[in-house]
Scaffold this active site. Structure first.
Site, mmCIF file in Angstrom:
data_model
loop_
_atom_site.group_PDB
_atom_site.id
_atom_site.type_symbol
_atom_site.label_atom_id
_atom_site.label_comp_id
_atom_site.label_asym_id
_atom_site.label_seq_id
_atom_site.Cartn_x
_atom_site.Cartn_y
_atom_site.Cartn_z
ATOM 1 N N TYR A 347 -4.754 -4.836 0.119
ATOM 2 C CA TYR A 347 -5.768 -4.800 -0.930
ATOM 3 C C TYR A 347 -7.166 -4.749 -0.322
ATOM 4 O O TYR A 347 -7.336 -4.692 0.884
ATOM 5 C CB TYR A 347 -5.612 -6.029 -1.841
ATOM 6 C CG TYR A 347 -4.203 -6.240 -2.334
ATOM 7 C CD1 TYR A 347 -3.656 -5.411 -3.301
ATOM 8 C CD2 TYR A 347 -3.399 -7.250 -1.806
ATOM 9 C CE1 TYR A 347 -2.354 -5.574 -3.748
ATOM 10 C CE2 TYR A 347 -2.089 -7.437 -2.241
ATOM 11 C CZ TYR A 347 -1.573 -6.596 -3.205
ATOM 12 O OH TYR A 347 -0.286 -6.750 -3.645
ATOM 13 N N GLU A 366 -3.239 9.116 4.945
ATOM 14 C CA GLU A 366 -3.033 8.747 6.352
ATOM 15 C C GLU A 366 -2.597 9.991 7.119
ATOM 16 O O GLU A 366 -1.453 10.419 7.053
ATOM 17 C CB GLU A 366 -1.984 7.645 6.458
ATOM 18 C CG GLU A 366 -2.347 6.348 5.736
ATOM 19 C CD GLU A 366 -3.343 5.497 6.504
ATOM 20 O OE1 GLU A 366 -3.715 5.880 7.645
ATOM 21 O OE2 GLU A 366 -3.744 4.436 5.977
#
Length: 396
Positions: A347, A366
């Site tokens: 988070y 990514e």
């Protein structure tokens, strides 16, 4: 390239003469009233640079234009102070050259300074590429936003939140270069016509969110300046900064956002570290604050954050992501081969906060696979994988 308006000239004529889309000339000259050009007014023509040419025996404007495959009036327009009937051997004239090659070429060890040099050159060739400063790093480096496009809807892309993921910066810069080069030369990218995308969207990019950290990873301790002692202490006296993700203060910028920040704070380091330390509170670091302010000041249709590595795309946060997110990430998967992952036990990232605050699609992409920093030898492969995502960000 600059030209000076003559009697009877129009922007439409320049578009035809230089074979450049009209909208690119208009957006290269903000504030220009295209219906009221004034004689002597200076106009920017994108996609060209001026070169010097030296007159030799038997040269004429006509022969020079023919040999260089340019319209005769381009020579006359750019050499208004020269009498073409009285050319002298050894005399220098301006020879406009259409740019057909990439500017962003050297992507090894892509420091903040390299990026800024490339931005300066790109802007000189493509003045429709707008640049603004959105903030400054801890060490005072400029956090640069580039904007390209004339559309009413804005989309955003950023890179190098994490220092040792700096390969994301030249990936973004290469795309901006290819986009500008292709649109001025009326060339498609992956079969896509670009002018409709330029007219429909404005692309905002912050290629390097963490310039201090990037330079530390690439250049070592010398890049830390007055922070040398503190980064050495944070790095346990090691001068190997290849594992450094944080900013120069040892704060992980992608753990700095008030989106369940307290969850991360409880399980992450309590002191500055090369990675993962979320700070003493959300939004304590100037780089994180600048990125939050950027999103709050604008109305981004969606946000994409490029990281490395894993070839995955994170796209959800606490069920707050809008329904269209799944359609977008499905297209990203199709064009890249990357695996979409809706939720992850992590988070306080920029993507998390963006979804929470604006209820708009946000994505952490990514790039590549391996150990950060990814070897530059992977650049071409990663660029091809991510190119589809960057284009989809414009057409979706």
């Amino acid at each position: 390239m600059e030209i000076t308006v003559r009697s009877g000239d129009t922007i439409w004529y320049y578009s035809q003469l230089f074979s450049v889309p009209l909208i690119l000339i208009e957006t290269s000259n903000p504030g220009m009233d295209s219906s009221r050009l004034q004689i002597g007014q200076v106009i920017q023509i994108p996609g060209y640079v001026n070169e010097s040419y030296t007159i030799v025996t038997n040269d004429s404007f006509w022969s020079i234009a023919r040999e260089n495959n340019i319209p005769l009036d381009i020579l006359e327009l750019t050499n208004q102070g020269i009498d073409p009937t009285r050319l002298q051997i050894g005399q220098a004239i301006v020879l406009p050259r259409r740019v057909t090659e990439m500017v962003v070429g050297d992507i090894t060890n892509y420091t903040f300074e390299k990026m800024m040099e490339d931005i300066s050159e790109l802007q000189s060739i493509y003045p429709f590429l707008m640049k603004r400063t959105v903030g400054n790093s801890v060490m005072g480096k400029e956090m640069t936003e580039l904007q390209i496009g004339a559309g009413p809807k804005e989309v955003h892309l950023n890179g190098s939140f994490h220092a040792n993921e700096w390969i994301t910066t030249p990936i973004i810069m290469r795309f901006i270069n290819q986009y500008a080069l292709s649109i001025t030369n009326r060339l498609p990218m992956r079969g896509l016509p670009l002018l409709p995308l330029y007219n429909a969207r404005q692309l905002s990019v912050v290629p390097m969110v963490n310039p201090d950290g990037v330079n530390l990873v690439i250049e070592g301790l010398s890049a830390a300046g007055q922070y040398s002692e503190s980064v050495l202490a944070i790095n346990q006296e090691s001068v190997d900064f290849s594992g450094w993700k944080a900013n120069i203060n040892g704060v992980d910028l992608n753990n700095q956002y008030p989106a369940l920040w307290e969850v991360e704070a409880e399980r992450k380091p309590m002191t500055p570290q090369p990675r993962d330390y979320p700070g003493t509170a959300p939004l304590t670091e100037p780089e994180a604050i600048a990125m939050a302010n950027l999103a709050e000041d604008r109305n981004f249709l969606r946000m994409n954050a490029f990281h490395t590595q894993g070839k995955v795309i994170y796209w959800g946060f606490e069920g707050l992501e809008p329904p269209q997110s799944i359609d977008i990430v499905s297209e990203y998967e199709r064009v890249s081969g990357y695996n979409p992952i809706q939720y992850i036990d992590s988070y306080a990232g920029y993507k998390d906060w963006f979804i929470q605050e604006f209820r708009q699609p946000g994505f952490t992409v990514e790039l590549g696979s391996g150990v950060n920093p990814l070897p530059i030898e992977q650049f071409d492969e990663i660029y091809e994988e991510s190119l589809g995502i960057m284009l989809a960000n414009l057409y979706l």
